[in-house]
Design an enzyme around this catalytic site. Structure first.
Site, PDB file in Angstrom:
ATOM      1  CG  HIS A  87       2.494 -18.100 -44.055  1.00  0.00           C
ATOM      2  ND1 HIS A  87       3.524 -17.298 -43.575  1.00  0.00           N
ATOM      3  CD2 HIS A  87       1.343 -17.467 -43.702  1.00  0.00           C
ATOM      4  CE1 HIS A  87       3.015 -16.232 -42.959  1.00  0.00           C
ATOM      5  NE2 HIS A  87       1.691 -16.309 -43.007  1.00  0.00           N
TER       6      HIS A  87
ATOM      7  CD  GLU B  90      -3.033 -11.554 -39.659  1.00  0.00           C
ATOM      8  OE1 GLU B  90      -4.108 -10.920 -39.628  1.00  0.00           O
ATOM      9  OE2 GLU B  90      -2.144 -11.371 -40.509  1.00  0.00           O
TER      10      GLU B  90
ATOM     11  CG  HIS C 281      -2.842 -17.130 -40.774  1.00  0.00           C
ATOM     12  ND1 HIS C 281      -3.171 -17.135 -42.111  1.00  0.00           N
ATOM     13  CD2 HIS C 281      -1.724 -16.384 -40.668  1.00  0.00           C
ATOM     14  CE1 HIS C 281      -2.286 -16.411 -42.772  1.00  0.00           C
ATOM     15  NE2 HIS C 281      -1.386 -15.955 -41.922  1.00  0.00           N
TER      16      HIS C 281
ATOM     17  CD  GLU D 231      -9.624 -38.810 -48.448  1.00  0.00           C
ATOM     18  OE1 GLU D 231     -10.148 -39.892 -48.754  1.00  0.00           O
ATOM     19  OE2 GLU D 231      -9.852 -38.215 -47.386  1.00  0.00           O
TER      20      GLU D 231
ATOM     21  CG  HIS E   8      -0.676 -13.927 -46.150  1.00  0.00           C
ATOM     22  ND1 HIS E   8      -0.769 -12.680 -45.565  1.00  0.00           N
ATOM     23  CD2 HIS E   8      -0.306 -14.770 -45.151  1.00  0.00           C
ATOM     24  CE1 HIS E   8      -0.443 -12.781 -44.281  1.00  0.00           C
ATOM     25  NE2 HIS E   8      -0.178 -14.038 -43.999  1.00  0.00           N
TER      26      HIS E   8
HETATM   27  O1  2HA Z   1       1.770 -14.141 -37.546  1.00  0.00           O
HETATM   28  O2  2HA Z   1       1.325 -14.956 -40.401  1.00  0.00           O
HETATM   29  O3  2HA Z   1      -0.276 -13.001 -41.183  1.00  0.00           O
HETATM   30  C1  2HA Z   1       2.363 -13.719 -38.714  1.00  0.00           C
HETATM   31  C2  2HA Z   1       1.451 -13.891 -39.854  1.00  0.00           C
HETATM   32  C3  2HA Z   1       0.688 -12.711 -40.258  1.00  0.00           C
HETATM   33 ZN    ZN Z   2       0.352 -14.902 -42.280  1.00  0.00          ZN
END
Ligand code: 2HA
Ligand code: ZN
Length: 272
Positions: A143, A118, A141, A171, A212
């Site tokens: 999840h 990414e 980033h 908050e 995602h």
């Molecule tokens: O690094 O999260 O979006 C793996 C991920 C790809």
């Molecule tokens: Zn990801």
């Protein structure tokens, strides 16, 4: 010159602690998630000789606007779970080349690995955030479980999505008064999602990727983590309320009162 062990550098120990925390929160299964952190000269002076390039890695898009900037980045295919045990294999320190075409590896990726898939999304987001705020340093980033669940059952219009979050916990409007950007499902790991994310990141510090995860940005590791944590917490409350009727969510007038009391500038036109 004898350098100190970079694994003892404050920026490194903080980043590793954050990555381990995110793993233990259950947000970064397998190789999920990635992080990039702009390092300043004073962070690395005692630890790294920036003239010693280990490898030149092509970036596959031109990052000239970030030339000479140095980043701590997570590696592609690497597991957050393993970072604390073997930082030198799972993390890298890169410097963007003068022409913007390469990441010059200064430390890490010891097994011949490379930066996160990414990276284009990260670098494009860094470019946009730096235009807004020259103290900007971090892109994370990850999840987060409840947030992903919420994207599966809530409409993806970003005003509607943000207002749902704001109304669930006091908050929220204080931490992200500008709201959150939302992207529909897109293929990840390429420059299209990178461009779309960076365009959202111009106006929001966080961008949700449907089904995602999330991209969060900020001026420090703590601030960026705190932003994502606050969004995920509200999403968790949303999921906990599923199947039950919410009868006491925060009203627009109450949101205005919070914004006034905490002196935050709310996204124009989003409160009645
Ligand atoms: O690094 O999260 O979006 C793996 C991920 C790809
Ligand atoms: Zn990801």
């Amino acid at each position: 010159m004898k350098m100190n062990d970079i694994k003892t550098a404050p920026f490194m120990t903080k980043a590793i602690m954050l990555i381990s925390n995110m793993y233990r929160l259950g947000w970064d299964e397998r190789n999920g998630g990635n992080l990039s952190y702009i390092l300043y000269d004073q962070d690395i002076n005692e630890f790294l000789d920036t003239t010693q390039v280990i490898r030149k890695i092509p970036i596959n898009f031109n990052a000239r606007e970030l030339r000479n900037k140095i980043f701590l980045v997570t590696g592609t295919g690497k597991y957050f779970k393993n970072v604390e045990y073997n930082p030198e294999e799972n993390l890298g320190v890169i410097q963007i080349s003068e022409d913007g075409e390469y990441a010059n590896l200064l430390w890490g990726f010891l097994d011949g690995g490379t930066f996160t898939s990414e990276l284009p999304s990260h670098l494009m987001s860094h470019i946009e955030r730096l235009k807004e705020d020259n103290h900007h340093r971090v892109v994370i980033h990850t999840h987060p479980t409840n947030l992903i669940a919420m994207t599966l059952i809530h409409e993806l219009d970003e005003k509607s999505f943000t207002k749902t979050l704001w109304k669930l916990a006091t908050e929220c409007i204080v931490v992200f008064p500008e709201g959150v950007g939302v992207l529909p499902w897109m293929l990840c790991g390429n420059t299209d999602i990178g461009r779309a994310t960076a365009d959202k990141i111009k106006g929001f510090r966080a961008c949700v990727w449907a089904a995602h995860g999330i991209f969060g940005t900020g001026t420090s590791l703590d601030e960026t983590f705190g932003l994502i944590e606050t969004i995920e917490k509200a999403a968790e409350i949303y999921m906990l309320c599923q199947g039950q009727q919410i009868i006491n969510s925060i009203t627009d007038d109450q949101l205005k009162a919070i914004a006034l009391a905490f002196k935050v500038k709310v996204k124009a036109g989003w409160l009645l």
